[in-house]
Write a protein that holds these residues in place. Structure first.
Motif, short mmCIF file in Angstrom:
data_model
loop_
_atom_site.label_atom_id
_atom_site.label_comp_id
_atom_site.label_asym_id
_atom_site.label_seq_id
_atom_site.Cartn_x
_atom_site.Cartn_y
_atom_site.Cartn_z
N TRP A 1 -52.89 -0.92 14.42
CA TRP A 1 -52.66 0.15 15.39
C TRP A 1 -52.78 1.54 14.75
CZ3 TRP A 1 -48.38 3.22 14.29
CH2 TRP A 1 -47.48 2.68 13.36
N LEU A 2 -52.78 1.59 13.40
CA LEU A 2 -52.93 2.86 12.70
C LEU A 2 -54.40 3.25 12.52
CD1 LEU A 2 -50.24 2.49 9.88
CD2 LEU A 2 -50.22 4.18 11.73
N ALA A 3 -55.32 2.30 12.72
CA ALA A 3 -56.73 2.56 12.45
C ALA A 3 -57.30 3.74 13.26
CB ALA A 3 -57.55 1.30 12.68
N PRO A 4 -57.01 3.86 14.57
CA PRO A 4 -57.53 5.03 15.30
C PRO A 4 -57.03 6.35 14.72
CG PRO A 4 -56.84 3.32 16.83
CD PRO A 4 -56.36 2.90 15.48
N VAL A 5 -55.79 6.38 14.27
CA VAL A 5 -55.28 7.61 13.64
C VAL A 5 -56.05 7.90 12.36
CG1 VAL A 5 -53.23 8.75 12.70
CG2 VAL A 5 -52.99 7.12 14.59
N GLY A 6 -56.36 6.84 11.59
CA GLY A 6 -57.14 7.02 10.37
C GLY A 6 -58.55 7.50 10.64
N ARG A 7 -59.15 7.04 11.72
CA ARG A 7 -60.49 7.50 12.08
C ARG A 7 -60.47 8.96 12.51
NH1 ARG A 7 -62.79 3.69 16.49
NH2 ARG A 7 -64.52 5.20 16.34
N MET A 8 -59.32 9.45 12.94
CA MET A 8 -59.17 10.84 13.35
C MET A 8 -58.24 11.60 12.39
SD MET A 8 -58.95 10.52 17.53
CE MET A 8 -58.23 12.16 17.62
N ALA A 9 -58.29 11.25 11.11
CA ALA A 9 -57.36 11.84 10.13
C ALA A 9 -57.52 13.35 10.02
CB ALA A 9 -57.56 11.18 8.76
#
Length: 400
Positions: A313-321
């Motif tokens: 669930w953290l992956a989208p945040v990482g893609r928009m870091a």
């Protein structure tokens, strides 16, 4: 070399964790003058130089679990991004693209640092990237050996320094800890708060002063630790660490080492918080364990990789870091010192930060998930990519 598609998953989950965790560290420097973040005992809310209650708990959590750990983690990942964008050195087109990407990152950093927040890391990363990019042609093993050796060496030096401090005369310890100079700094804190509360002119002036001071150390001293960390990140990526391809005992070993460091650090910093700085009841272990922050950062990454399904669930945040990082600055600056917000600068004690941190995290997580349903990249990622490529890129996804 792994394809760009391989980065989606573990790598983005680790990046998402890193960029969210950085807020716990940075918020203190948004809410109070830089001197408070550097030397906590000068804070107006400190009693005889000691933080109490929830303020003490915030400082303990920050210093044990977040400070330096998440910056190191993000530095590792920036090294990976240099490799993903630039490829191998003999790829002239991608090398040119990497240089343009670093140039525009520096431009973003200048605007961010001068107009929004003095603690900007983007200009520093662009600067370090100019050096780290020359190492990306080395083998994964060699990158890990060189980067790891430098980081371990620096950690040993810091650990040795920490363990030697209790043997020094009290006068020297007092000077290094600020015990004899806290009164002038306390006055400086009050003056800076007054300037921030006086209006936009005062905010920009004090922000510029702090920004200049940070650049002196950031651009001259810190690359000696950050460039090797970026090299370590590149090497680990080449060896498949972030993809979960290494043997399980490497991941579990890092998790165990990280847990041991955190346990010792937690005890050491707890006893230090309860005593004046000069007493050093942990016998220097609080300083010594700071030198092992690289192992904690690697342990965090290993945990995300081992328990990958729990962290997806953290992956989208990482893609928009990039958007998440700049968004945090815009939100914090608006809350604490920009005239368009409630101007809470110097008014909230650290124990009151947690609702702000939690609300910001929740909002950014939801925003990232919703945004990426319809768009390829985050808004700031899109601008950065378009500037790097020299033309406007399509941002909307092609929906079936």
């Amino acid at each position: 070399m792994a394809s760009v598609q391989d980065r989606v998953g573990n790598l983005d989950s680790v990046r998402g964790l890193a960029v969210l965790g950085i807020l716990v560290v940075n918020i203190l420097a948004f809410a109070w003058p830089m001197a408070v973040a550097i030397q906590p005992e000068v804070a107006p809310f400190a009693v005889d130089g000691i933080w109490r209650g929830n303020d003490s708990l915030y400082l303990w959590i920050d210093q044990v679990f977040f400070r330096d750990r998440f910056r190191n983690l993000f530095t590792l990942l920036f090294g990976v991004s240099i490799l993903l964008v630039g490829g191998e050195p003999d790829d002239k087109d991608r090398s040119k693209l990497l240089r343009r990407r670093l140039f525009w990152l520096a431009a973003f950093g200048l605007v961010h640092g001068l107009l929004v927040w003095f603690g900007d890391i983007l200009l520093f990363y662009a600067w370090c990237g100019l050096f780290a990019m020359f190492a990306r042609g080395l083998s994964g093993r060699m990158l890990v050996i060189i980067g790891g050796a430098v980081m371990v060496g620096l950690g040993i030096i810091q650990a040795g320094w920490g363990l030697l401090m209790p043997l020094m005369p009290n006068e020297i310890i007092a000077t290094m800890s600020g015990g004899e100079g806290s009164a002038p700094l306390t006055g400086e804190v009050g003056s800076v708060i007054a300037q921030y509360q006086a209006g936009l002119g005062g905010v920009l002036t004090e922000n510029f002063k702090s920004w200049i001071l940070i650049q002196i150390s950031s651009l001259v001293v810190m690359p000696f630790s950050s460039v090797p960390m970026m090299m370590l990140g590149m090497g680990l990526f080449k060896l498949g660490f972030f993809h979960g391809r290494c043997k399980a005992h490497w991941y579990w070993g890092l998790i165990v080492i990280s847990g041991a460091v955190l346990a010792v650090r937690g005890w050491a910093y707890a006893v230090e918080l309860a005593a004046p700085p000069i007493q050093m009841p942990s016998h220097g272990l609080d300083v010594a364990t700071s030198g092992a922050s690289v192992f904690v950062a690697l342990g965090y990454a290993a945990l995300v990789i081992v328990a990958a399904p729990l962290f997806r669930w953290l992956a989208p945040v990482g893609r928009m870091a990039f958007t998440t990082y700049l968004g945090q600055s815009i939100i914090m600056a608006t809350l604490f010192y920009l005239p368009i917000g409630p101007q809470l600068f110097g008014k909230l004690t650290p124990g009151q930060f947690w609702p702000i941190i939690a609300a910001t995290w929740a909002g950014q997580i939801v925003f990232a998930h919703l945004w990426l349903r319809y768009f390829r990249w985050g808004p700031f990622e899109w601008v950065w990519r378009s500037l790097t490529h020299g033309h406007k890129l399509p941002i909307r996804k092609t929906l079936p």
